[in-house]
Design a protein around this motif. Structure first.
Motif, short mmCIF file in Angstrom:
data_model
loop_
_atom_site.label_atom_id
_atom_site.label_comp_id
_atom_site.label_asym_id
_atom_site.label_seq_id
_atom_site.Cartn_x
_atom_site.Cartn_y
_atom_site.Cartn_z
N SER A 200 0.67 -1.01 -0.01
CA SER A 200 -0.03 -0.05 -0.08
C SER A 200 0.89 1.37 -0.04
O SER A 200 2.09 1.26 0.58
N PHE A 201 0.21 2.44 -0.53
CA PHE A 201 1.02 3.61 -0.50
C PHE A 201 1.27 4.14 0.76
O PHE A 201 2.37 4.38 1.15
N LYS A 202 0.49 3.96 2.08
CA LYS A 202 0.61 4.23 3.02
C LYS A 202 1.84 3.37 3.67
O LYS A 202 2.64 4.16 4.41
N SER A 203 1.60 2.25 3.70
CA SER A 203 2.89 1.41 4.22
C SER A 203 4.44 1.83 3.61
O SER A 203 5.32 1.62 4.47
N LEU A 204 4.28 1.97 2.19
CA LEU A 204 5.76 2.45 1.71
C LEU A 204 5.93 3.78 2.12
O LEU A 204 7.53 3.90 2.63
N VAL A 205 5.03 4.71 2.51
CA VAL A 205 5.62 6.07 3.15
C VAL A 205 6.04 5.60 4.57
O VAL A 205 7.15 6.37 5.04
N LYS A 206 5.46 4.90 5.27
CA LYS A 206 5.98 4.60 6.42
C LYS A 206 7.16 3.75 6.67
O LYS A 206 8.12 4.45 7.31
N GLY A 207 7.51 3.05 5.49
CA GLY A 207 8.86 2.50 5.23
C GLY A 207 9.88 3.26 4.93
O GLY A 207 10.85 3.32 5.48
N GLU A 208 9.41 4.43 4.10
CA GLU A 208 10.64 5.24 3.88
C GLU A 208 11.06 5.98 5.05
O GLU A 208 12.09 6.63 5.21
N LEU A 209 10.14 6.58 5.79
CA LEU A 209 10.36 7.36 6.97
C LEU A 209 11.36 6.80 7.89
O LEU A 209 12.19 7.42 8.26
N LEU A 210 11.05 5.48 8.09
CA LEU A 210 11.77 4.50 8.97
C LEU A 210 13.20 4.43 8.24
O LEU A 210 14.41 4.41 9.11
N GLN A 212 14.73 6.50 6.08
CA GLN A 212 15.40 8.01 6.31
C GLN A 212 15.85 8.12 7.83
O GLN A 212 16.91 8.65 8.09
N ASN A 213 15.35 7.79 8.71
CA ASN A 213 15.42 7.86 10.17
C ASN A 213 16.91 6.75 10.39
O ASN A 213 17.62 7.41 11.27
N ALA A 214 16.93 5.73 9.64
CA ALA A 214 18.05 4.88 9.96
C ALA A 214 19.33 5.23 9.29
O ALA A 214 20.35 5.25 9.75
N LEU A 215 19.02 6.05 7.87
CA LEU A 215 20.39 6.15 7.00
C LEU A 215 20.40 7.76 7.13
O LEU A 215 21.73 7.86 6.95
N GLY A 216 19.56 8.52 7.09
CA GLY A 216 19.79 9.94 7.17
C GLY A 216 20.54 10.32 5.78
O GLY A 216 19.86 9.99 4.86
N SER A 217 21.62 11.13 6.08
CA SER A 217 22.18 11.62 4.83
C SER A 217 22.95 10.46 4.14
O SER A 217 23.37 10.89 2.85
N ASP A 218 22.89 9.23 4.48
CA ASP A 218 23.50 8.34 3.50
C ASP A 218 22.58 7.91 2.52
O ASP A 218 23.04 7.01 1.56
N ILE A 219 21.33 8.13 2.24
CA ILE A 219 20.56 8.24 1.47
C ILE A 219 20.75 9.26 0.11
O ILE A 219 20.76 10.54 0.62
N LEU A 220 21.37 8.94 -0.77
CA LEU A 220 21.84 9.75 -1.85
C LEU A 220 20.96 10.15 -2.68
O LEU A 220 21.05 11.60 -3.39
N SER A 221 20.03 9.32 -3.35
CA SER A 221 18.86 9.55 -4.23
C SER A 221 17.96 8.53 -4.09
O SER A 221 18.09 7.65 -3.68
N SER A 222 16.68 8.98 -4.81
CA SER A 222 15.70 8.08 -4.91
C SER A 222 14.66 8.24 -5.88
O SER A 222 14.53 9.40 -6.36
N TYR A 223 13.97 7.20 -6.39
CA TYR A 223 12.89 7.57 -7.38
C TYR A 223 11.67 6.53 -7.18
O TYR A 223 12.16 5.29 -6.87
N TRP A 224 10.59 6.93 -7.62
CA TRP A 224 9.25 6.06 -7.31
C TRP A 224 9.23 5.29 -8.59
O TRP A 224 9.64 5.85 -9.72
N ILE A 225 8.99 3.92 -8.76
CA ILE A 225 8.80 3.21 -9.80
C ILE A 225 7.56 3.14 -10.28
O ILE A 225 6.44 2.81 -9.47
N ASP A 226 7.40 3.70 -11.47
CA ASP A 226 5.95 3.91 -11.91
C ASP A 226 5.62 2.43 -13.05
O ASP A 226 6.09 2.71 -14.16
N ASP A 227 5.06 1.65 -12.47
CA ASP A 227 4.75 0.32 -13.29
C ASP A 227 3.96 0.96 -14.37
O ASP A 227 3.61 -0.12 -15.46
#
Length: 452
Positions: A200-210, A212-227
């Motif tokens: 679900s959209f909501k679960s993915l957003v929750k996962g991304e927040l976690l 971000q909290n775990a890795l912080g600035s170690d996340i260099l870039s991201s993009y949504w996969i549009d099937d």
């Protein structure tokens, strides 16, 4: 929203009801529905005239997710009934061979086939007995797509040096999954590409927040996969093709960095955000992963909590930069252009059926007494039904207020649930979801209604 229930409506004068119920045509339709994951919950047989078809159609669309009309004799009466049920004008469909003399509601669309297209509007599909086998082959993939599991995922490029251990606790969460696709070393730094996936959209957003909290600035870039991007780009729907053309024209003229989107979490701008993001990824694949689309949220001081929550989720999921300005849109534009003078064009989810918008062009400058911005309105020729068809077919996340009977969002003071969606289900009064509303003219019936 996953569509699951179906009804079959058979306008028929010439046969006994028992014969129709057990006819080969009805059995074939029932088989396709079951094969594509739908439950046929009602078979209704009525006389072949508008007086009998319209009330039955109105009831079936409230009770079930899709309705199939099986035409045995009169095609013309069905077109008239659909127009009456949706309050749309009747027009000729040039592509409708061999029934070029038959008129259909202006908002109707076609699923094309070699012999006879399938006319549909708001998940009401018309099948003609004479061409049934071919039309069932045509409709099968369309119906099956509604039943496909939702795939929500994003890809992250991360700095793995010292951060791998922070990922381990996240791998045990049942709401989402994290998998590594590849690893590489750049300037002595180990990079990894991981995919975050959820149901679900909501679960993915929750996962991304976690994440971000775990890795912080170690996340260099991201993009949504549009099937859905390839499917959208190959759509045969005229209004979708035209909108893509308008969006691309605006981007070609002003550039990715100089455009922004007016976004308040409503259904129209939510679909516009999805389509603009899809086009951006096609046209600017490299910039898309590193540049955030700027959005302006003109906020009411009495905004719905659910609306603000959805906007926040979209900001995370779609990698948006959102500026919130409380007040009217004219002042909000002035503030925005003052802070970001390079912005030249604004994408807006305006339709001609919106108040005071019938005269607009796809690309049109704001009035002389407004901040000078090119208004880009790719949805001018869309109808209410088109918005919901897009959301449901392409599985676009949307604000949950629309599931509670709201059809047009203002604020908590001037917006109520649409009274036209109030329905007695046999036990109690309930509000149907927004996509169930047949008549576009009632879209704003819940707006500008004071609760005081």
């Amino acid at each position: 929203m996953k569509l699951e229930s179906a009804a079959l409506l058979v306008p028929c004068n010439s046969a006994l009801k028992g014969e129709v119920y057990h006819s080969p045509q009805v059995l074939k339709v029932a088989h396709i529905l079951k094969f594509t994951g739908f439950t046929l919950q009602k078979i209704s047989i009525v006389k072949e005239n508008e007086k009998h078809i319209v009330p039955e159609l109105e009831l079936l669309t409230k009770l079930y997710d899709i309705v199939i009309i099986l035409i045995i004799d009169s095609v013309e009466c069905v077109g008239q009934a659909l127009a009456a049920a949706t309050l749309k004008n009747l027009v000729d469909f040039k592509d409708l061979e061999p029934y070029t003399a038959i008129k259909w509601p202006i908002a109707a669309k076609l699923l094309k086939s070699d012999s006879c297209p399938i006319i549909y509007i708001q998940r009401i599909f018309t099948l003609i007995s004479k061409y049934l086998d071919e039309q069932l082959n045509q409709i099968e993939s369309h119906l099956r797509h509604y039943q496909a599991d939702l795939k929500v995922s994003k890809v992250f490029t991360v700095n793995l040096n010292g951060s791998k251990r922070h990922l381990e606790p996240l791998k045990n969460d049942d709401n989402f999954s994290i998998t590594f696709e590849k690893q590489s070393t750049v300037n002595m730094v180990e990079h990894g590409e991981l995919t975050l996936a959820a149901k679900s959209f909501k679960s993915l957003v929750k996962g991304e927040l976690l994440l971000q909290n775990a890795l912080g600035s170690d996340i260099l870039s991201s993009y949504w996969i549009d099937d859905m991007s390839d499917l959208i780009y190959h759509s045969s729907d005229t209004h979708i093709r035209k909108s893509i053309e308008v969006i691309e024209k605006c981007l070609d003229k002003y550039g990715f960095e100089n455009v922004f989107l007016s976004f308040n979490g409503g259904k129209d701008c939510t679909v516009l955000l999805h389509l603009v993001q899809t086009v951006l990824r096609k046209k600017y694949p490299k910039k898309y992963t590193n540049t955030k689309l700027f959005c302006l949220y003109v906020k009411s001081d009495k905004a719905f909590k659910e609306q603000d929550e959805f906007i926040e989720q979209c900001m995370i999921f779609y990698n948006l930069e959102i500026m919130s300005v409380t007040g009217n849109i004219k002042d909000a534009l002035r503030i925005t252009i003052g802070k970001k003078p390079h912005l030249k064009a604004c994408f807006m989810g305006t339709r001609r059926t919106d108040p005071h918008c019938s005269h607009l062009n796809f690309l049109q400058m704001t009035d002389s007494d407004w901040p000078q911005v090119m208004r880009c309105s790719p949805f001018l020729d869309w109808y209410y039904a088109d918005i919901w068809d897009y959301i449901l077919y392409y599985k676009v996340p949307y604000c949950k207020l629309y599931d509670y009977g709201y059809t047009s969002l203002g604020n908590t003071v001037n917006t109520i649930r649409n009274p036209n969606l109030l329905f007695f289900d046999g036990e109690k009064n309930v509000y149907l979801p927004a996509y169930k509303m047949l008549r576009e003219k009632n879209e704003r019936s819940g707006r500008n209604v004071s609760k005081i």
